[in-house]
Design a protein around this motif. Structure first.
Motif, PDB file in Angstrom:
ATOM      1  N   LEU A 133      -6.628  38.224  -7.545  1.00 60.64           N
ATOM      2  CA  LEU A 133      -7.115  38.805  -6.289  1.00 60.64           C
ATOM      3  C   LEU A 133      -6.066  38.567  -5.212  1.00 60.64           C
ATOM      4  O   LEU A 133      -5.577  37.443  -5.047  1.00 60.64           O
ATOM      5  N   VAL A 134      -5.719  39.642  -4.495  1.00 57.85           N
ATOM      6  CA  VAL A 134      -4.715  39.572  -3.429  1.00 57.85           C
ATOM      7  C   VAL A 134      -5.217  40.351  -2.220  1.00 57.85           C
ATOM      8  O   VAL A 134      -6.276  40.992  -2.271  1.00 57.85           O
ATOM      9  N   GLY A 135      -4.461  40.313  -1.130  1.00 56.61           N
ATOM     10  CA  GLY A 135      -4.820  41.073   0.053  1.00 56.61           C
ATOM     11  C   GLY A 135      -4.726  42.576  -0.176  1.00 56.61           C
ATOM     12  O   GLY A 135      -3.946  43.049  -1.009  1.00 56.61           O
ATOM     13  N   ARG A 136      -5.521  43.313   0.553  1.00 63.25           N
ATOM     14  CA  ARG A 136      -5.590  44.769   0.382  1.00 63.25           C
ATOM     15  C   ARG A 136      -4.220  45.419   0.556  1.00 63.25           C
ATOM     16  O   ARG A 136      -3.922  46.426  -0.093  1.00 63.25           O
ATOM     17  N   ASP A 137      -3.343  44.863   1.406  1.00 58.92           N
ATOM     18  CA  ASP A 137      -2.037  45.460   1.661  1.00 58.92           C
ATOM     19  C   ASP A 137      -0.929  44.842   0.809  1.00 58.92           C
ATOM     20  O   ASP A 137       0.258  45.143   0.999  1.00 58.92           O
ATOM     21  N   SER A 138      -1.273  43.999  -0.149  1.00 58.17           N
ATOM     22  CA  SER A 138      -0.269  43.340  -0.988  1.00 58.17           C
ATOM     23  C   SER A 138       0.365  44.331  -1.965  1.00 58.17           C
ATOM     24  O   SER A 138      -0.279  45.272  -2.441  1.00 58.17           O
ATOM     25  N   THR A 139       1.647  44.094  -2.273  1.00 55.69           N
ATOM     26  CA  THR A 139       2.349  44.909  -3.274  1.00 55.69           C
ATOM     27  C   THR A 139       2.289  44.293  -4.673  1.00 55.69           C
ATOM     28  O   THR A 139       2.835  44.849  -5.621  1.00 55.69           O
ATOM     29  N   VAL A 140       1.639  43.150  -4.783  1.00 57.94           N
ATOM     30  CA  VAL A 140       1.491  42.479  -6.086  1.00 57.94           C
ATOM     31  C   VAL A 140       0.629  43.347  -7.000  1.00 57.94           C
ATOM     32  O   VAL A 140      -0.428  43.848  -6.596  1.00 57.94           O
ATOM     33  N   THR A 141       1.068  43.519  -8.244  1.00 61.60           N
ATOM     34  CA  THR A 141       0.303  44.308  -9.215  1.00 61.60           C
ATOM     35  C   THR A 141      -0.042  43.526 -10.482  1.00 61.60           C
ATOM     36  O   THR A 141      -0.803  44.010 -11.312  1.00 61.60           O
ATOM     37  N   ARG A 142       0.523  42.311 -10.642  1.00 64.41           N
ATOM     38  CA  ARG A 142       0.248  41.507 -11.841  1.00 64.41           C
ATOM     39  C   ARG A 142       0.585  40.055 -11.531  1.00 64.41           C
ATOM     40  O   ARG A 142       1.277  39.752 -10.548  1.00 64.41           O
ATOM     41  N   ILE A 143       0.116  39.163 -12.373  1.00 73.45           N
ATOM     42  CA  ILE A 143       0.295  37.735 -12.131  1.00 73.45           C
ATOM     43  C   ILE A 143       1.770  37.355 -12.098  1.00 73.45           C
ATOM     44  O   ILE A 143       2.183  36.468 -11.333  1.00 73.45           O
ATOM     45  N   GLN A 144       2.605  38.025 -12.885  1.00 70.87           N
ATOM     46  CA  GLN A 144       4.039  37.682 -12.927  1.00 70.87           C
ATOM     47  C   GLN A 144       4.741  37.947 -11.602  1.00 70.87           C
ATOM     48  O   GLN A 144       5.821  37.414 -11.358  1.00 70.87           O
ATOM     49  N   ASP A 145       4.144  38.754 -10.737  1.00 72.09           N
ATOM     50  CA  ASP A 145       4.735  39.015  -9.424  1.00 72.09           C
ATOM     51  C   ASP A 145       4.569  37.836  -8.475  1.00 72.09           C
ATOM     52  O   ASP A 145       5.130  37.854  -7.372  1.00 72.09           O
ATOM     53  N   LEU A 146       3.807  36.819  -8.887  1.00 74.50           N
ATOM     54  CA  LEU A 146       3.478  35.718  -7.986  1.00 74.50           C
ATOM     55  C   LEU A 146       4.240  34.439  -8.326  1.00 74.50           C
ATOM     56  O   LEU A 146       3.854  33.351  -7.902  1.00 74.50           O
ATOM     57  N   GLY A 147       5.337  34.554  -9.056  1.00 75.63           N
ATOM     58  CA  GLY A 147       6.157  33.386  -9.355  1.00 75.63           C
ATOM     59  C   GLY A 147       6.609  32.678  -8.086  1.00 75.63           C
ATOM     60  O   GLY A 147       7.147  33.316  -7.175  1.00 75.63           O
ATOM     61  N   GLY A 148       6.373  31.359  -7.999  1.00 76.85           N
ATOM     62  CA  GLY A 148       6.765  30.583  -6.837  1.00 76.85           C
ATOM     63  C   GLY A 148       5.889  30.770  -5.614  1.00 76.85           C
ATOM     64  O   GLY A 148       6.164  30.172  -4.564  1.00 76.85           O
ATOM     65  N   ARG A 149       4.827  31.550  -5.721  1.00 71.57           N
ATOM     66  CA  ARG A 149       3.953  31.810  -4.583  1.00 71.57           C
ATOM     67  C   ARG A 149       2.582  31.157  -4.823  1.00 71.57           C
ATOM     68  O   ARG A 149       2.176  30.936  -5.965  1.00 71.57           O
ATOM     69  N   THR A 150       1.873  30.854  -3.756  1.00 70.05           N
ATOM     70  CA  THR A 150       0.654  30.056  -3.855  1.00 70.05           C
ATOM     71  C   THR A 150      -0.511  30.884  -4.423  1.00 70.05           C
ATOM     72  O   THR A 150      -0.846  31.948  -3.908  1.00 70.05           O
ATOM     73  N   VAL A 151      -1.121  30.332  -5.474  1.00 71.16           N
ATOM     74  CA  VAL A 151      -2.256  30.982  -6.128  1.00 71.16           C
ATOM     75  C   VAL A 151      -3.334  29.917  -6.334  1.00 71.16           C
ATOM     76  O   VAL A 151      -3.075  28.852  -6.892  1.00 71.16           O
ATOM     77  N   CYS A 152      -4.540  30.202  -5.893  1.00 70.10           N
ATOM     78  CA  CYS A 152      -5.631  29.232  -5.958  1.00 70.10           C
ATOM     79  C   CYS A 152      -6.486  29.430  -7.197  1.00 70.10           C
ATOM     80  O   CYS A 152      -6.738  30.563  -7.640  1.00 70.10           O
ATOM     81  N   ALA A 153      -6.950  28.304  -7.768  1.00 70.34           N
ATOM     82  CA  ALA A 153      -7.930  28.304  -8.845  1.00 70.34           C
ATOM     83  C   ALA A 153      -8.752  27.028  -8.734  1.00 70.34           C
ATOM     84  O   ALA A 153      -8.348  26.065  -8.076  1.00 70.34           O
ATOM     85  N   ALA A 154      -9.924  27.022  -9.364  1.00 75.45           N
ATOM     86  CA  ALA A 154     -10.825  25.872  -9.238  1.00 75.45           C
ATOM     87  C   ALA A 154     -10.385  24.722 -10.126  1.00 75.45           C
ATOM     88  O   ALA A 154      -9.957  24.923 -11.274  1.00 75.45           O
ATOM     89  N   SER A 155     -10.522  23.513  -9.614  1.00 71.54           N
ATOM     90  CA  SER A 155     -10.242  22.319 -10.404  1.00 71.54           C
ATOM     91  C   SER A 155     -11.143  22.298 -11.635  1.00 71.54           C
ATOM     92  O   SER A 155     -12.324  22.642 -11.560  1.00 71.54           O
ATOM     93  N   GLY A 156     -10.576  21.887 -12.772  1.00 72.28           N
ATOM     94  CA  GLY A 156     -11.358  21.789 -13.991  1.00 72.28           C
ATOM     95  C   GLY A 156     -11.611  23.099 -14.704  1.00 72.28           C
ATOM     96  O   GLY A 156     -12.340  23.131 -15.697  1.00 72.28           O
ATOM     97  N   SER A 157     -11.022  24.185 -14.220  1.00 76.60           N
ATOM     98  CA  SER A 157     -11.236  25.499 -14.838  1.00 76.60           C
ATOM     99  C   SER A 157     -10.082  25.839 -15.770  1.00 76.60           C
ATOM    100  O   SER A 157      -8.955  25.367 -15.598  1.00 76.60           O
ATOM    101  N   THR A 158     -10.365  26.673 -16.766  1.00 74.19           N
ATOM    102  CA  THR A 158      -9.288  27.165 -17.620  1.00 74.19           C
ATOM    103  C   THR A 158      -8.347  28.058 -16.825  1.00 74.19           C
ATOM    104  O   THR A 158      -7.179  28.196 -17.183  1.00 74.19           O
ATOM    105  N   SER A 159      -8.843  28.638 -15.739  1.00 70.58           N
ATOM    106  CA  SER A 159      -7.990  29.491 -14.904  1.00 70.58           C
ATOM    107  C   SER A 159      -6.811  28.699 -14.358  1.00 70.58           C
ATOM    108  O   SER A 159      -5.667  29.183 -14.337  1.00 70.58           O
ATOM    109  N   LEU A 160      -7.071  27.472 -13.907  1.00 74.13           N
ATOM    110  CA  LEU A 160      -5.999  26.627 -13.387  1.00 74.13           C
ATOM    111  C   LEU A 160      -5.003  26.278 -14.491  1.00 74.13           C
ATOM    112  O   LEU A 160      -3.785  26.308 -14.288  1.00 74.13           O
TER     113      LEU A 160
END
Length: 306
Positions: free
Chosen positions: A166-193
């Motif tokens: 999930l990104v901002g409506r005006d973001s140019t990100v289209t996939r997770i690989q576009d977020l290298g080195g950038r802050t991405v949040c996930a819940a503690s204890g989750s497989t997502s993290l």
């Protein structure tokens, strides 16, 4: 500016009843009881659960009989996962697809769906809450995997999800690989993290207690994105008109119900309830009730047994 989400404090909700009893002090998993024993986990195939050999029977001395005698089923879940388990701002009730799964188990034990008491637990405490007996089961968009099978049993898979971004409506990100080195949040204890650590180039993973707190961090521009299961992200996006979900799923996240390893009979019983729900249309009805915006209901996941 994005409107701030309201994240309620963790609390205990009694669904039409008085509060559930206080949880026991933290400690090791309980010893095997008369209603079941903790068997060694065979070579791990996390989608496979215990076959429901006795169907929907409730024999004397079983865990189901104990729960029936107590008068309520104790469910561990969250209160901020919109569509799956979130608190209605008007009624105060926690509701959603996962909660209704528990209500069907209550129906099978008591003849009524209204014997569920809810203990709100953070994602990082879900396995502990089940293993130490604080709750009878956890139903909380929870992925079954080999590491978790070492401490708890799981039902057969009741929902198939996959991790997106999930990104901002005006973001140019289209996939997770576009977020290298950038802050991405996930819940503690989750497989997502955990999954974020496997991405190259690696995002700068930021842990929060739950995804409601991730949404607040996103809305306050503390993180650039949130990454978790597509089902959870759909609920977050519904709360923020300035957000969008992008990309194809980059993981498989089979959701299952976590139950104590000392109560295999309860796991088998829950699997019988899931069999009935797949066969009689209840699963589809719950999907249509909560998840219809995701498109037509797919076929329920096929049960796999050990």
């Amino acid at each position: 500016m994005r409107a701030l989400a309201v994240v309620a404090a963790l609390t205990l909700l009694a669904a039409g009843c008085t509060p559930a009893p206080p949880p026991p002090a933290p400690g090791p998993s309980p010893a095997p009881s008369a209603t079941g024993s903790a068997a060694p986990v065979p070579e791990c195939e996390p989608r496979k659960s215990w076959r429901p050999t006795r169907g929907l029977e409730i024999p004397a001395g079983s865990r189901m009989a104990e729960i029936r005698a107590r008068g309520h089923l104790i469910l561990g879940t969250s209160q901020d996962t919109l569509l799956f388990s979130s608190r209605d701002p008007f009624s105060g009730a926690i509701e959603g697809f996962d909660v209704d799964m528990a209500r069907e188990i209550s129906r099978a034990i008591f003849g009524s769906p209204d014997r569920v008491r809810i203990l709100v637990i953070p994602r990082s405490r879900r396995v502990d809450a089940v293993a130490t007996g604080q709750v009878d089961m956890a139903i909380n968009t929870m992925t079954t995997n080999c590491a978790r099978w070492q401490r708890v049993d799981f039902s057969t898979v009741y929902y198939e999800a996959g991790q997106k971004v999930l990104v901002g409506r005006d973001s140019t990100v289209t996939r997770i690989q576009d977020l290298g080195g950038r802050t991405v949040c996930a819940a503690s204890g989750s497989t997502s993290l955990e999954n974020l650590a496997k991405i190259e180039p690696r995002p700068d993973a930021v842990a929060r207690r739950d995804f409601g707190e991730c949404l607040v961090a996103f809305q306050q521009n503390e993180v650039e994105a949130i990454s978790t299961d597509d089902t959870i992200l759909a609920g977050l996006a519904a709360q923020d008109p300035y957000a969008k979900v992008v990309g194809d799923p980059f993981t498989q996240e089979p959701y299952a119900i976590a139950i104590s390893r000392t109560h295999r009979d309860l796991t088998e019983f829950v699997n019988a309830v899931l069999e009935r729900m797949r066969a009689d249309g209840t699963w589809k009805a719950l999907y249509d009730k909560w998840l219809h915006d995701s498109g037509p209901a797919p076929k329920p996941p096929v049960a796999e047994y050990r």
